[in-house]
Write an enzyme that holds these catalytic residues in place. Structure first.
Site, mmCIF file in Angstrom:
data_model
loop_
_atom_site.group_PDB
_atom_site.id
_atom_site.type_symbol
_atom_site.label_atom_id
_atom_site.label_comp_id
_atom_site.label_asym_id
_atom_site.label_seq_id
_atom_site.Cartn_x
_atom_site.Cartn_y
_atom_site.Cartn_z
ATOM 1 N N ARG A 42 45.693 32.335 18.891
ATOM 2 C CA ARG A 42 46.011 31.155 18.072
ATOM 3 C C ARG A 42 47.511 31.016 17.867
ATOM 4 O O ARG A 42 48.072 29.944 17.957
ATOM 5 C CB ARG A 42 45.311 31.271 16.720
ATOM 6 C CG ARG A 42 44.220 30.252 16.544
ATOM 7 C CD ARG A 42 43.854 30.064 15.099
ATOM 8 N NE ARG A 42 43.854 31.300 14.359
ATOM 9 C CZ ARG A 42 42.762 31.960 13.999
ATOM 10 N NH1 ARG A 42 41.580 31.503 14.357
ATOM 11 N NH2 ARG A 42 42.825 33.060 13.293
ATOM 12 N N GLY A 185 41.060 47.286 8.592
ATOM 13 C CA GLY A 185 40.644 46.559 9.800
ATOM 14 C C GLY A 185 39.161 46.663 10.086
ATOM 15 O O GLY A 185 38.719 46.394 11.199
ATOM 16 N N GLU A 188 35.460 41.646 8.791
ATOM 17 C CA GLU A 188 35.677 40.442 9.572
ATOM 18 C C GLU A 188 36.805 39.634 8.930
ATOM 19 O O GLU A 188 37.132 39.828 7.757
ATOM 20 C CB GLU A 188 34.407 39.582 9.559
ATOM 21 C CG GLU A 188 33.217 40.231 10.210
ATOM 22 C CD GLU A 188 33.474 40.601 11.654
ATOM 23 O OE1 GLU A 188 33.707 39.711 12.473
ATOM 24 O OE2 GLU A 188 33.462 41.804 11.964
ATOM 25 N N LYS A 203 23.944 41.679 14.638
ATOM 26 C CA LYS A 203 23.826 42.870 15.493
ATOM 27 C C LYS A 203 22.367 43.319 15.610
ATOM 28 O O LYS A 203 21.906 43.686 16.696
ATOM 29 C CB LYS A 203 24.680 44.000 14.907
ATOM 30 C CG LYS A 203 26.170 43.671 14.872
ATOM 31 C CD LYS A 203 26.919 44.650 13.987
ATOM 32 C CE LYS A 203 28.402 44.356 13.932
ATOM 33 N NZ LYS A 203 29.106 45.124 12.897
ATOM 34 N N GLY A 301 36.650 48.867 13.288
ATOM 35 C CA GLY A 301 38.036 49.305 13.476
ATOM 36 C C GLY A 301 38.496 48.972 14.886
ATOM 37 O O GLY A 301 37.698 48.960 15.824
HETATM 38 N N1 HSE Z 1 33.153 43.882 10.405
HETATM 39 C C1 HSE Z 1 32.349 44.762 11.174
HETATM 40 C C2 HSE Z 1 31.911 45.924 10.288
HETATM 41 C C3 HSE Z 1 33.063 45.373 12.346
HETATM 42 O O1 HSE Z 1 32.392 46.068 9.184
HETATM 43 O O2 HSE Z 1 31.074 46.673 10.746
HETATM 44 C C4 HSE Z 1 32.946 44.571 13.579
HETATM 45 O O3 HSE Z 1 31.639 44.389 13.970
#
Ligand code: HSE
Length: 429
Positions: A42, A185, A188, A203, A301
């Site tokens: 971006r 990190g 999301e 997932k 991460g």
């Molecule tokens: N935000 C996701 C988590 C990581 O906290 O598991 C990426 O899938």
């Protein structure tokens, strides 16, 4: 193929992690050379932890996806629709293999994209979309192809698992621990996706579709997150010998349909899932004639997720264009459905009760009227607002009985705020 030319769309945490791995590929075990032929993001001028100036810049992901200089399009933009979807479709139609970490895209549109990949004779790989660095997609799809899977369970969101374990361990409130997960990190870009359970649900749906050769129908996935879970709940559960975790589950019903859901569950502290702490993820696959296999590792991460993307890159040196969900034409197609409410378990219930005579009796009466019987009960003194926290572990009852009981509890005059109710995962698991 002896050399792969990547077009990388998205230079956030994971994109930069991938660039870093490409730059140090001599230390990896790739079967050939990987080059970066183009990049896009971006914002071109953002400060990044890796140098990307040496790579050709594209202003537009779709232009990169169809460019002749690349043979693999790596989508790290995110989002189920919009630029990510258009670019992935363009890449597949242009005969490029696609690697993505985008679980929302695969959960919402994976099947049509898999079909597009099949029509164009190219691979669509998404190992990094589930459980970050834990290699579960290809293990389930390929390595466990000889297993009739009955159930898949897991901890699929590192942020939620970090929240539940860190809040309790450090006795810090939800907002403070969530901010730390963002800084590390794990979360999301929009952390609501994590805490609402939506990220784990994406997932779980992907895993269930693969495990059960099912038609992925995200509208039939039941989702509840940890956004209503307080330190008080974690603490009371702990004192009752229970841990609270956000658990994803996919299983086959007696009618050969697929139930897929994500919800907070309480479980005995000795339960294998209860011991998975921090941002770790865990996936357990049960089936015949295997028994059970459990995979655990970093589920979030930049580094772990980038390593999963790189694993897909390595796979492309020897492409076999296998159906993306592993479902062959001759497979029957199962349907996703919601669970029926006959399912039975014990439950953890937390309420705040006005501190007056008879309030506890009203609570247990409400439970009894729904056929729910108390196994353990713990009450603390009233807080500064005059509400006394009460935690209960019930005997086994059906979800229908518990739903009925929860309606009655909500309507009690003495009940303050929202009660917290979650099923207890079987300790014999
Ligand atoms: N935000 C996701 C988590 C990581 O906290 O598991 C990426 O899938």
């Amino acid at each position: 193929m002896t050399s792969l030319k990547l077009g990388i769309a998205g230079l956030g945490h994971v994109g930069c992690g991938l660039v870093d791995l490409v730059q140090k590929q001599e230390s990896l075990r790739l079967p050939g050379k990987v080059e970066i032929a183009g990049v896009t993001a971006r914002n071109r001028n953002r400060n990044r932890p890796v140098s990307t100036d040496q790579y050709e810049w594209f202003d537009d992901a779709t232009r990169l996806a169809e460019d002749d200089s690349i043979n693999v399009f790596v989508e790290l933009i995110g989002g189920s629709d919009g630029p990510a979807k258009v670019a992935v479709e363009t890449a597949l139609k242009s005969g490029k293999a696609v690697i993505t970490a985008n679980k929302a895209l695969i959960a919402m549109h994976g099947q049509e994209l898999a079909e597009l990949a099949r029509e164009n004779g190219v691979d669509l790989l998404f190992e990094a979309s589930v459980a970050g660095g834990v290699p579960v997609v290809r293990v389930l799809r390929d390595s466990l192809a000889g297993v009739e899977v009955k159930r898949v369970t897991g901890i699929l969101n590192g942020t939620c698992n970090f929240l539940a374990s860190e809040m309790l361990a450090s006795r810090r409130p939800y907002d403070v621990v969530l901010a730390e997960a963002q800084r590390l990190g794990y979360a999301e870009a929009d952390p609501t996706l994590d805490v609402s359970g939506m990220d784990a649900a994406h997932k779980a749906a992907i895993l269930a579709a693969i495990a059960f050769s099912a038609d992925l129908d995200f509208s039939k996935v039941a989702v509840r997150g940890v956004d209503g879970v307080e330190l008080l709940d974690l603490d009371l559960a702990d004192r009752l010998g229970l841990r609270i975790k956000l658990i994803a589950e996919g299983k086959i019903t007696k009618d050969d349909e697929v139930v897929c859901r994500v919800e907070p569950l309480a479980m005995p502290t000795g339960h294998p899932l209860a011991r998975v702490n921090g941002s770790l993820n865990m996936v357990r696959v049960e089936g015949e004639p295997l028994g059970a296999v459990t995979l655990t590792g970093p589920g979030a991460g930049p580094g772990p997720t980038a390593s999963a993307v790189m694993g897909d890159v390595a796979k492309l040196f020897n492409p076999i264009a296998r159906p993306a969900f592993g479902r062959a034409e001759h497979h029957g197609i199962r349907k996703f459905v919601f669970a029926d409410t006959d399912e039975r378990s014990a439950f953890f219930l937390r309420v705040r009760l006005a501190d007056r005579a008879g309030a506890l009796a009203e609570l247990t009466e409400a439970l009894a009227e729904s056929g729910v019987s108390v196994d353990k009960l713990l009450q603390d003194s009233a807080d500064e607002n005059g509400a006394a926290p009460v935690a209960i572990v019930t005997h086994t009852c059906s979800r229908r009985e518990m739903n009925d009981a929860s309606e009655r509890v909500r309507e009690l005059e003495s009940s303050v705020g929202q009660p917290q109710i979650m099923a207890i995962e079987d300790s014999t698991d």
